[in-house]
Write an enzyme that holds these catalytic residues in place. Structure first.
Site, short mmCIF file in Angstrom:
data_model
loop_
_atom_site.label_atom_id
_atom_site.label_comp_id
_atom_site.label_asym_id
_atom_site.label_seq_id
_atom_site.Cartn_x
_atom_site.Cartn_y
_atom_site.Cartn_z
N SER A 259 0.87 -1.12 -0.03
CA SER A 259 -0.04 0.21 0.04
C SER A 259 0.83 1.42 0.06
O SER A 259 2.02 1.11 -0.14
CB SER A 259 -0.74 -0.02 1.34
OG SER A 259 -0.21 0.10 2.50
N LYS A 260 0.36 2.49 0.04
CA LYS A 260 0.95 3.68 -0.12
C LYS A 260 1.67 3.78 0.98
O LYS A 260 3.03 4.42 0.85
CB LYS A 260 0.05 4.83 0.05
CG LYS A 260 -0.73 5.10 -1.35
CD LYS A 260 -1.60 6.61 -1.22
CE LYS A 260 -2.09 6.91 -2.58
NZ LYS A 260 -2.95 7.82 -2.48
#
Ligand code: GLU
Length: 505
Positions: free
Chosen positions: A270-271
């Protein structure tokens, strides 16, 4: 003739489609799709799913369809969709049909909703989100698993009528019958579940908008999708989707669930793990071809240990039986290495076009210089490319070609600028260069080595300080090539500057 053809096919083990396609007759009706929800960026995970769909369609002469799953009106916008499209285009994953927008297909879902209601596999649910949340919390407090408790399935016709007349919002649920549900997955094999593990899921929300599971079945049917290639995180949805396909007596597509992309700590990428969007990687200086190659190997293995695959190779080689089942770790170092391989193989002009935007935004080159000194820049890039892992690396690697005022690497100063005679040696080198009548890399080398001999020192005692003087760095490409490219005047100036610097140490 027909009989013999059959015998040949049977004896040789060749499929009929293969045989016909070898004769130029394509029977392929492969239709695959990517169904991104517009989130404002193209996640590398979605890009990899897009790639596998695209590769499969190309391999089978099929059609790759793009369908924007934008029924979450609050979170979708044209702008966000645009970003997904731009990312796919940059990667070269061009769709053959679409984009279709689910938000424009609500009427179709409505038609199928009516059809499904006729099959007696649905019921309306009047429970509000608050009620559901509180019943769920109570169940979980008792350490029991929650699934919808079928409160509304037990409503009498009168009760329903009363709720309807009061205008209480209602969602449509699928009534999951007793039994087991199974399907064959092209990656994971036979998958089966007891229906008691599937809750009566919502098909259409109280605002009339279909849920993902309902819309996707209708679309996959309506668009003639033959193979559903998507992330393994959709496995539990697939059980629900096959229930809908079966209830409507629609034929199911084939399912191929791909492994998740994990971060190095094995959690879902994820980010917070850094750049995860395709366009962020573009801006960081990655090439689309390298990213395609990297993403292809993220979950699929050719089985040969080979790592560099052109797109054509991938189209030929890709197969679902070599898709791995476990999650695939997004190894940034490998991506960098692979990108470096692609940079190194680029044709000079191609490299110029790719690197120019980075040189410009890094402040090294402007439009005028790019036009006037194109040939020289091409040579600089060509010299540096072996060391570049991203296009952005050219900005740091190439600094000294474009700017004369750079600082000297501190360790290099200690190592190469601090012995007693180094200033004198560099001064002699400066004088030898300045009176040289020609200044090719061969001339530079001859002059330097000749001077070393004259001074009775090893050539390295000139080469290392000279490299520091002209680049500020201890390492880099061949010094004589650098000197040729910089030209006599700039090298002489830089040697002067270094002599002065050493004098003031
Ligand atoms: N909209 C879904 C997603 O973005 C698509 C899943 C599917 O391919 O069915 O994950």
């Amino acid at each position: 003739m027909g009989y013999w053809l059959l015998v040949i096919v049977w004896k040789s083990g060749i499929g009929i489609c293969d045989l016909l396609s070898r004769r130029g007759l394509h029977l392929s009706t492969v239709r695959v799709r990517l169904g991104p929800s517009p989130t404002g960026y193209l996640h590398v995970g979605t890009a990899r799913i897009a790639l596998y769909n695209w590769l499969y369609a190309k391999q089978k002469d099929g059609t790759f369809i793009l369908r924007i799953e934008d029924t979450d009106f609050a979170r979708s916008s044209k702008d966000m969709t645009e970003k997904v499209l731009v990312g796919l285009e940059w990667l070269g994953l061009k769709w053959g049909e679409g984009p279709y927008y689910q938000s424009q297909r609500l009427e179709l879902y409505s038609e199928y909703k009516e059809k499904l209601i006729q099959t007696d596999t649905t019921y309306y649910c009047y429970c509000s989100p608050e009620e559901l949340a509180s019943r769920k919390a109570a169940t979980l407090r008792q350490k029991k698993p929650w699934k919808y408790d079928r409160k509304c399935l037990r409503l009498s016709a009168d009760e329903r009528e009363a709720l309807d007349s009061k205008g209480v919002p209602k969602a449509l649920r699928f009534r999951v019958a007793e039994g087991r549900t199974s399907f064959e997955d092209g990656v994971h094999g036979h998958l089966e579940k007891d229906n008691s593990d599937i809750e009566d899921f919502i098909l259409v929300r109280s605002d009339g908008v279909p849920t993902y599971n309902f819309a996707v079945v209708i679309d996959d049917h309506d668009m003639g999708i033959t193979h559903v290639i998507r992330g393994v995180d959709h496995l539990s949805n697939t059980f629900k989707q096959v229930l809908i396909f079966d209830a409507l007596s629609l034929s199911r597509p084939l399912f191929y669930h791909q492994p998740l992309i994990l971060a190095e700590d094995k959690s879902k990428l994820s980010k917070r793990h850094g750049a995860v969007s395709v366009m962020e990687l573009k801006e960081a200086g990655y090439l689309p071809e390298a990213l395609i190659n990297f993403l292809a190997l993220l979950g699929w293995s050719p089985g040969t240990g080979e790592e560099i695959f052109s797109t054509d190779d991938l189209i030929r080689e890709f197969s679902f039986d070599r898709v791995i089942k476990r999650g695939a770790v997004f190894d940034r170092e490998k991506l960098e290495w692979m990108n470096g391989q692609y940079i190194n193989r680029m044709e000079p002009d191609e490299l110029f076009d790719a690197a120019l935007p980075f040189l410009k935004s890094g402040g090294l080159v402007d439009d005028r210089m790019a036009a006037e000194k194109r040939e020289w820049i091409v040579k600089v890039l060509n010299l540096l490319k072996e060391r570049a892992r991203t296009l952005r690396d050219f900005v740091t690697l190439g600094q000294y070609f474009f700017a004369d005022q750079f600082s000297y690497d501190e360790k290099g100063v200690k190592k190469h600028f601090s012995d007693a005679d180094v200033g004198e040696r560099l001064k002699s080198l400066r004088n030898a260069f300045s009176s040289a009548s020609s200044y090719s890399k061969e001339d530079v080398e001859t002059l330097l080595r000749g001077l070393a001999e004259k001074l009775g020192v090893k050539a390295a005692r000139l080469i290392h300080p000279a490299r520091m003087a002209v680049t500020g760095l201890q390492v880099g490409p061949g010094l004589f090539e650098i000197m040729e490219l910089l030209g006599k005047e700039r090298v002489v100036d830089r040697l002067d500057r270094a002599v002065e610097f050493i004098h003031n140490l």
